[in-house]
Design a protein around this motif. Structure first.
Motif, PDB file in Angstrom:
ATOM      1  N   PHE A   9      12.958  -6.136  -0.777  1.00 44.31           N
ATOM      2  CA  PHE A   9      12.790  -4.962   0.306  1.00 44.31           C
ATOM      3  C   PHE A   9      12.061  -3.994  -0.365  1.00 44.31           C
ATOM      4  O   PHE A   9      12.574  -2.830  -0.974  1.00 44.31           O
ATOM      5  CB  PHE A   9      14.270  -4.625   0.829  1.00 44.31           C
ATOM      6  CG  PHE A   9      14.136  -3.853   1.916  1.00 44.31           C
ATOM      7  CD1 PHE A   9      13.812  -4.469   3.171  1.00 44.31           C
ATOM      8  CD2 PHE A   9      14.781  -2.755   2.023  1.00 44.31           C
ATOM      9  CE1 PHE A   9      13.683  -3.954   4.137  1.00 44.31           C
ATOM     10  CE2 PHE A   9      15.050  -1.900   3.260  1.00 44.31           C
ATOM     11  CZ  PHE A   9      14.169  -2.684   4.315  1.00 44.31           C
ATOM     12  N   SER A  10      10.724  -4.105  -0.315  1.00 43.23           N
ATOM     13  CA  SER A  10       9.612  -2.907  -0.695  1.00 43.23           C
ATOM     14  C   SER A  10       9.640  -1.745  -0.047  1.00 43.23           C
ATOM     15  O   SER A  10      10.144  -1.994   1.116  1.00 43.23           O
ATOM     16  CB  SER A  10       8.557  -3.645  -1.358  1.00 43.23           C
ATOM     17  OG  SER A  10       7.951  -3.956  -0.132  1.00 43.23           O
ATOM     18  N   ILE A  11       8.899  -0.794  -0.106  1.00 43.59           N
ATOM     19  CA  ILE A  11       8.846   0.217   0.954  1.00 43.59           C
ATOM     20  C   ILE A  11       8.156  -0.474   2.040  1.00 43.59           C
ATOM     21  O   ILE A  11       8.434   0.037   3.253  1.00 43.59           O
ATOM     22  CB  ILE A  11       7.979   1.454   0.214  1.00 43.59           C
ATOM     23  CG1 ILE A  11       8.479   1.872  -0.921  1.00 43.59           C
ATOM     24  CG2 ILE A  11       7.740   2.513   1.286  1.00 43.59           C
ATOM     25  CD1 ILE A  11       9.768   2.779  -0.769  1.00 43.59           C
TER      26      ILE A  11
ATOM     27  N   SER B 159      10.036  -2.162   4.320  1.00 45.11           N
ATOM     28  CA  SER B 159      11.147  -1.276   4.919  1.00 45.11           C
ATOM     29  C   SER B 159      10.384  -0.865   6.304  1.00 45.11           C
ATOM     30  O   SER B 159      10.941  -0.259   7.078  1.00 45.11           O
ATOM     31  CB  SER B 159      11.632  -0.094   4.014  1.00 45.11           C
ATOM     32  OG  SER B 159      10.559   0.854   3.919  1.00 45.11           O
ATOM     33  N   LYS B 160       9.088  -0.737   6.396  1.00 42.26           N
ATOM     34  CA  LYS B 160       8.422  -0.272   7.328  1.00 42.26           C
ATOM     35  C   LYS B 160       7.956  -1.509   8.382  1.00 42.26           C
ATOM     36  O   LYS B 160       7.102  -1.120   9.342  1.00 42.26           O
ATOM     37  CB  LYS B 160       7.198   0.349   6.907  1.00 42.26           C
ATOM     38  CG  LYS B 160       7.425   1.676   5.855  1.00 42.26           C
ATOM     39  CD  LYS B 160       8.022   2.767   6.705  1.00 42.26           C
ATOM     40  CE  LYS B 160       8.038   3.870   5.605  1.00 42.26           C
ATOM     41  NZ  LYS B 160       8.880   4.977   6.281  1.00 42.26           N
ATOM     42  N   ALA B 161       8.357  -2.660   8.008  1.00 42.88           N
ATOM     43  CA  ALA B 161       7.991  -3.836   8.892  1.00 42.88           C
ATOM     44  C   ALA B 161       8.855  -3.889  10.138  1.00 42.88           C
ATOM     45  O   ALA B 161       9.854  -3.395  10.072  1.00 42.88           O
ATOM     46  CB  ALA B 161       7.829  -4.983   8.008  1.00 42.88           C
TER      47      ALA B 161
ATOM     48  N   THR C 282      -4.080   3.787   2.753  1.00 43.31           N
ATOM     49  CA  THR C 282      -2.399   3.879   2.915  1.00 43.31           C
ATOM     50  C   THR C 282      -2.213   4.751   4.201  1.00 43.31           C
ATOM     51  O   THR C 282      -1.487   4.558   5.008  1.00 43.31           O
ATOM     52  CB  THR C 282      -1.885   4.709   1.629  1.00 43.31           C
ATOM     53  OG1 THR C 282      -2.168   3.672   0.583  1.00 43.31           O
ATOM     54  CG2 THR C 282      -0.316   4.975   1.861  1.00 43.31           C
TER      55      THR C 282
ATOM     56  N   ILE D 229      -0.598   2.916  -4.038  1.00 46.90           N
ATOM     57  CA  ILE D 229      -1.331   3.644  -3.099  1.00 46.90           C
ATOM     58  C   ILE D 229      -2.916   3.981  -3.338  1.00 46.90           C
ATOM     59  O   ILE D 229      -3.302   4.357  -4.557  1.00 46.90           O
ATOM     60  CB  ILE D 229      -0.670   5.210  -2.929  1.00 46.90           C
ATOM     61  CG1 ILE D 229       0.885   5.067  -2.530  1.00 46.90           C
ATOM     62  CG2 ILE D 229      -1.429   6.115  -2.140  1.00 46.90           C
ATOM     63  CD1 ILE D 229       1.799   6.316  -2.624  1.00 46.90           C
TER      64      ILE D 229
ATOM     65  N   ALA E 138       5.220   3.982  -6.675  1.00 50.33           N
ATOM     66  CA  ALA E 138       4.402   5.007  -6.047  1.00 50.33           C
ATOM     67  C   ALA E 138       4.064   5.918  -7.098  1.00 50.33           C
ATOM     68  O   ALA E 138       3.085   6.893  -7.404  1.00 50.33           O
ATOM     69  CB  ALA E 138       4.643   5.769  -4.864  1.00 50.33           C
TER      70      ALA E 138
ATOM     71  N   GLY F 189      18.588  -5.104  -1.847  1.00 49.70           N
ATOM     72  CA  GLY F 189      17.170  -5.346  -1.625  1.00 49.70           C
ATOM     73  C   GLY F 189      16.206  -6.365  -2.527  1.00 49.70           C
ATOM     74  O   GLY F 189      15.059  -6.156  -2.490  1.00 49.70           O
TER      75      GLY F 189
ATOM     76  N   TRP G  68      10.949  -8.574   8.113  1.00 46.40           N
ATOM     77  CA  TRP G  68      10.672  -8.994   6.746  1.00 46.40           C
ATOM     78  C   TRP G  68      11.426 -10.044   6.380  1.00 46.40           C
ATOM     79  O   TRP G  68      12.704 -10.454   6.772  1.00 46.40           O
ATOM     80  CB  TRP G  68      11.458  -7.598   6.061  1.00 46.40           C
ATOM     81  CG  TRP G  68      11.603  -7.877   4.436  1.00 46.40           C
ATOM     82  CD1 TRP G  68      10.734  -8.357   3.651  1.00 46.40           C
ATOM     83  CD2 TRP G  68      12.784  -7.990   3.810  1.00 46.40           C
ATOM     84  NE1 TRP G  68      11.224  -8.653   2.385  1.00 46.40           N
ATOM     85  CE2 TRP G  68      12.816  -8.351   2.483  1.00 46.40           C
ATOM     86  CE3 TRP G  68      14.392  -7.846   4.168  1.00 46.40           C
ATOM     87  CZ2 TRP G  68      13.623  -8.640   1.282  1.00 46.40           C
ATOM     88  CZ3 TRP G  68      15.147  -8.134   3.140  1.00 46.40           C
ATOM     89  CH2 TRP G  68      14.860  -8.245   1.572  1.00 46.40           C
TER      90      TRP G  68
ATOM     91  N   ALA H 204      -0.264   3.022   7.519  1.00 48.92           N
ATOM     92  CA  ALA H 204       0.797   3.917   7.718  1.00 48.92           C
ATOM     93  C   ALA H 204       0.992   4.228   9.121  1.00 48.92           C
ATOM     94  O   ALA H 204       1.867   3.968   9.933  1.00 48.92           O
ATOM     95  CB  ALA H 204       1.334   5.001   6.963  1.00 48.92           C
TER      96      ALA H 204
ATOM     97  N   LEU I 270       0.778  -1.159  -0.115  1.00 44.99           N
ATOM     98  CA  LEU I 270      -0.060  -0.031  -0.044  1.00 44.99           C
ATOM     99  C   LEU I 270       0.923   1.240  -0.093  1.00 44.99           C
ATOM    100  O   LEU I 270       0.386   2.299   0.041  1.00 44.99           O
ATOM    101  CB  LEU I 270      -0.915  -0.092   1.149  1.00 44.99           C
ATOM    102  CG  LEU I 270      -2.275  -0.690   1.226  1.00 44.99           C
ATOM    103  CD1 LEU I 270      -3.088  -0.639   2.396  1.00 44.99           C
ATOM    104  CD2 LEU I 270      -3.141   0.024   0.023  1.00 44.99           C
ATOM    105  N   PHE I 271       2.314   1.009   0.121  1.00 46.29           N
ATOM    106  CA  PHE I 271       3.111   2.033   0.036  1.00 46.29           C
ATOM    107  C   PHE I 271       3.394   2.654  -1.308  1.00 46.29           C
ATOM    108  O   PHE I 271       4.245   3.559  -1.394  1.00 46.29           O
ATOM    109  CB  PHE I 271       4.190   2.113   1.201  1.00 46.29           C
ATOM    110  CG  PHE I 271       3.763   1.917   2.741  1.00 46.29           C
ATOM    111  CD1 PHE I 271       2.770   2.751   3.028  1.00 46.29           C
ATOM    112  CD2 PHE I 271       4.361   1.411   3.569  1.00 46.29           C
ATOM    113  CE1 PHE I 271       2.054   2.750   4.345  1.00 46.29           C
ATOM    114  CE2 PHE I 271       4.014   1.312   4.957  1.00 46.29           C
ATOM    115  CZ  PHE I 271       2.735   1.974   5.019  1.00 46.29           C
TER     116      PHE I 271
END
Lengths: 189, 763
Positions: free
Chosen positions: B238-240, B243-245, B217, B212, B650, B708, B248, B221, B208-209
């Motif tokens: 290594f998607s966005i 990276s927020k997880a 999103t 979008i 995005a 990544g 991973w 977030a 969803l990052f």
């Protein structure tokens, strides 16, 4: 009381989508292929232990601004609220400021040949009570802007609850753009 | 586009002299016109976006008649003023000089890019004459119709039905078909995710990052940024979102199914699932216990590359967080042969956690009809479809969708795009003569475009409506420029979530050069062809009035705000606090309460058993072995050294936005992600030119070395590698992954395969 503007970029909420950059282009008629601001995405580490940092790249509105100090004509100046602006009537496009800026935030407009940079949308939005275009559109509310002296403001609250850092703080330029550092991912730093 | 054709050239290359009178040969792009006229109007218009399929509500600012700024529509709470880069670039498309603004009829050979600009009237005459002739000689079913889903698709579907063809296609088979089919057979309808309140989200690359959808999103977030919510992401790159997880796991492409089956194994082995929920609401747990007996964490380790103890730990963590947990089925699920089983297993895993209609879990959309029924009174206006009586033609389709065979579970509204080339080339089950499409570009977005092109070249007539001269438009016979979404009024769309809500598209500016909207195009064609007697509406205002059943207030509100909700409290049937709030506001709803003071009586599954089908007899009958989630088809590598995968950025949408100035400036290329270990093995440096090659095709690529990505996997963003010289900014740049994709389909759901094996060769 004098306004003390702050823009906070929360790297944890930022998804590097560049909505801010596009909104800036629209709002400020930024010519093709130059940018007043972008978010740069940097992946660090060795697979699979990685982290991804989102760094806002724009003018950070230094309190001790080298671009203002070096400007031979006074075109680079600070407003009474401490925002660094450019008076295009005085600018002779000598590019001293471009070289002096430690944040690489200034460029020459390829059409007007004026020197340009992020203004915090001061004349077109902020002075009219609006937020800068980038803050307005951010899909994840990673950007917060306002007067940090105002204890009811979002920016005051955000600053209070976050661990704020300043880009290239060691240079002593005292930026007004702060960031909340990325805490996600695996770091080798 | 050539602008130098003489009347003599035209006569030499075409026999369509009827349309010649009064026309001249000229370019049809905005750049070829004089500067468009702008009036002095300053205003803001609330509408919704069409830069991708998410359709976020936006506000467009107009200064001196020109759209200058687009932001989120703050009437829509989930949006506020937020928008993404694509959405904020709407006016960059609107005023792009390379945008089409005149109808064009081909005058040279197919793909030769020689055109004559004509009036819409001339184009309509040409199309209707041709279509009528084909219909007379070969039958209506010899004409295919396709469009991207959305309101334009609905209008095309109506036209297709009136024309008499069963061969209607949407983009669904190349994108969300898996979860649509899987939901239908598991819950009887789709579910939504309560990201805001979730304590644990297990995500299989639902990014969803980068893909979008602003309000989703934003919720996602904020949720994953809280310490109280854990996000675990399984994805090869290594998607966005990775990276927020919090964790991973770089899962091997195509093997997520093994991870889910193993998760289920652990829960069932340890008795850690919501037994009460499973007993009351599901059928088939016995078959699931049987099918997951051997899918141990150790078993999955070799398949996915994820350690056994990770599965054990995650299984326990999710169970501890349940029912405030989401095991996310994603959106674009067209990845490999195992997609149907993977998605079904995810839906079943959610059911085991009992997270249905619970805060932080999954829920059914609460449309007006539903809440009115619960409240026993009209608390929100309902919307109807003015074309409801016009039914899709139930004749034999070329892909046999919904008929016995491979595509039995595919709706006649979706069809299977990958089956088109074979049907045309083999003339089976019958001959196809024409293809009419709107805002779709199969030569970029569908597998094996070479074969698709070969098939299209056999057709007598190709009509393409688009904003740009796409690859598909390049080989068309007639290209109709389409008004962009900022130049269109459209009908009302239902976007209910935990409470009812509608949005409506409102015209921001008049169409440049009077370009027509696709509904105007098809409404006019229907009139011209004399097949329009069943329409209840003539123009979009009467369409809207029919939708709203004359509710002027609703229409006025939507015209002004672009979005409307009704102050109805959010509702989750199994959450006491939500139910209490609803009953407090609408006491008449209390007759629907169960003995625990909940709305459990409202939970209904439109499945044959009336329950959540962990085991589906319907599927088992058609596809033996597939009735229950089980170990199937996880190899996507097919003997090649690497797997190529693709995904969203995005900044761009599928095959449409690559040439839009603002977006092209931000990203104009898609170099292929390669792990340094792989690069060393293949002796590659950053920026090297290579070929990716397999039995389907050979496609150029530029090397981008990054940590990544898994060493056995390669990745490119979708929609690049463009091949239309009219898309001057995008043409020739990057890699088109479709050229490497087989026309195979995933079993049961007929999804397009987007992960496939390749080898690397030097350019």
């Amino acid at each position: 009381m004098k306004k003390k503007f702050r823009m906070i970029h929360d790297e944890n909420l930022c998804i590097g989508c560049q909505a801010c950059s596009v909104a800036c282009r629209s709002e400020n008629d930024v010519p093709d292929n130059v940018f007043r601001m972008q978010v740069q995405i940097e992946t660090k580490g060795i697979f699979p232990d990685l982290k991804m940092n989102m760094q806002r790249h724009s003018c950070v509105m230094c309190e001790d601004a080298p671009c203002v100090t070096v400007c031979p004509t006074g075109a680079s100046f600070q407003t009474k609220d401490g925002l660094v602006q450019i008076d295009h009537r005085l600018c002779v496009s000598c590019k001293y400021c471009v070289v002096a800026c430690p944040y690489d935030a200034r460029f020459m407009n390829p059409i007007t040949k004026n020197i340009e940079k992020c203004t915090f949308c001061y004349s077109n939005r902020v002075s009219k009570g609006l937020e800068p275009a980038c803050v307005t559109v951010c899909p994840t509310d990673a950007l917060v802007f306002g007067d940090i002296n105002d204890t009811t403001s979002e920016v005051y609250k955000k600053a209070k609850e976050s661990n704020l850092l300043y880009p290239k703080a060691n240079l002593g330029t005292k930026p007004k753009v702060a960031f909340v550092p990325n805490k996600k991912g695996v770091s080798y730093e | 586009m050539s602008s130098t054709y003489t009347r003599r050239d035209f006569l030499k290359t075409t026999s369509f002299s009827a349309i010649l009178a009064g026309t001249s040969c000229m370019a049809g792009k905005l750049g070829s016109l004089d500067t468009p006229m702008f009036d002095d109007i300053n205003k803001t218009v609330n509408t919704y976006c069409e830069m991708c399929s998410s359709r976020c509500q936006v506000e467009a600012k107009v200064k001196k008649g020109k759209v200058t700024f687009i932001q989120g529509n703050s009437h829509s709470k989930g949006m506020n003023t937020s928008i993404c880069a694509r959405g904020a670039s709407g006016h960059s498309q609107l005023y792009d000089e390379q945008r089409l603004v005149k109808p064009l009829i081909r005058v040279g050979k197919r793909g030769e890019d020689k055109w004559m600009a004509v009036s819409y009237e001339e184009a309509f005459n040409f199309i209707s004459e041709k279509l009528s002739k084909i219909k007379k000689e070969y039958g209506a079913k010899s004409v295919l119709f396709s469009a991207k889903t959305g309101e334009q698709f609905n209008h095309l579907a109506t036209f297709t039905s009136l024309f008499g063809s069963p061969n209607l296609f949407s983009h669904v088979s190349t994108c969300p078909i898996t979860y649509k089919v899987a939901f239908h057979h598991t819950y009887g309808a789709g579910l939504k995710r309560d990201f805001s309140n979730s304590k644990y989200i297990l995500n299989f690359g639902h990014n969803l990052f980068e893909g979008i959808a602003v309000s989703k999103t934003k919720k996602f977030a904020k949720a994953v940024n809280k310490d109280s919510c854990k996000l675990v992401v399984l994805e090869p790159r290594f998607s966005i979102v990775a990276s927020k997880a919090d964790e991973w796991h770089s899962v091997k492409p195509g093997t997520d199914l093994a991870f889910v089956l193993s998760l289920i194994h652990v829960w069932l082995r340890d008795g850690k699932y919501d037994k009460e929920f499973v007993k009351n609401y599901t059928v088939g747990i016995e078959q699931l216990i049987e099918s997951t007996k051997t899918t141990t964490p150790k078993w999955q380790e070799k398949i996915t590359g994820i350690k056994a103890e990770v599965v054990e730990r995650i299984a326990n963590e999710i169970y501890a967080a349940a029912p405030s947990c989401i095991i996310d089925w994603g959106h674009k699920t067209t990845t490999g042969q195992s997609e149907f089983q993977r998605t079904r297993a995810i839906l079943v895993a959610n059911a085991l956690m009992g997270n249905l209609e619970k805060e932080g879990g999954l829920f059914f959309g609460k449309k007006a009809k539903t809440v009115n029924k619960i409240a026993n009174m009209n608390i929100a206006p309902t919307i109807s479809n003015p074309d409801k009586h016009i039914k899709i033609v139930k004749d034999l389709r070329i892909d046999r969708a919904s008929q016995k065979g491979d595509n039995i579970f595919v709706s006649r509204k979706y069809g299977v795009l990958m089956d088109i080339p074979d049907a045309i080339l083999s003339k089976k089950p019958y001959e196809v003569k024409a293809w009419v499409m709107t805002r779709t570009n199969p030569l970029i977005t569908v597998a094996n475009p070479e074969k698709m092109k070969e098939a299209m070249n056999k057709l007598d007539l190709i009509v393409v409506n688009d904003v740009y001269m796409s690859e598909t438009a390049q080989i068309a016979d007639v290209v109709l420029p389409e008004a962009t979404y900022l130049e269109r009024d459209e009908g009302i769309q239902d976007i209910s979530s935990k409470a009812p809500a509608y949005m409506m598209r409102n015209k921001v500016v008049e169409p440049i050069n009077k370009t027509l909207t696709s509904y105007e195009i098809f409404r006019t064609l229907a009139k011209k062809m004399n097949i329009d007697s069943k329409y209840k509406w003539d123009n979009i205002n009467s369409y809207r009035a029919h939708q709203a059943s004359g509710n002027i207030k609703l229409l006025e509100k939507l015209a002004k705000d672009g979005y409307v909700s009704f102050g109805i409290p959010s509702l989750l049937y199994r959450e006491k606090s939500y139910v209490d709030k609803f009953v407090e506001k609408y006491p008449s709803a209390s007759s629907n309460l169960d003995e625990n003071g909940l709305f459990t009586k409202m939970i209904k599954f439109k499945t044959p058993s009336g329950k959540i089908e962990i085991f589906s007899q319907t599927i088992e009958d058609a596809f033996p072995g597939y009735g229950v989630p089980a170990n199937h088809d996880m190899d996507v590598q097919k003997g090649y050294p690497y797997i190529i995968t693709s995904g969203k950025t995005a900044i761009h949408t599928n095959g449409h936005t690559q040439n839009i100035p603002y977006l092209n400036m931000l990203m104009s290329d898609n170099p292929v992600w390669i792990n340094p270990i792989t690069a060393k093995k293949e002796n590659l440096k950053n920026g090297d030119k290579i070929f990716l090659e397999n039995s389907v095709g050979k496609e150029k690529a530029t090397v981008f070395i990054t940590e990544g990505i898994r060493p056995d996997t390669l990745f490119v963003y979708m929609g690049f590698g463009r091949d239309s010289k009219e898309l001057k900014r995008a043409d020739g740049k990057g890699t088109c992954q479709s050229k490497l994709l087989p026309l195979d389909k995933g079993p049961v759901c007929s999804t397009m395969i987007t992960n496939t094996g390749v080898k690397i060769t030097r350019a």
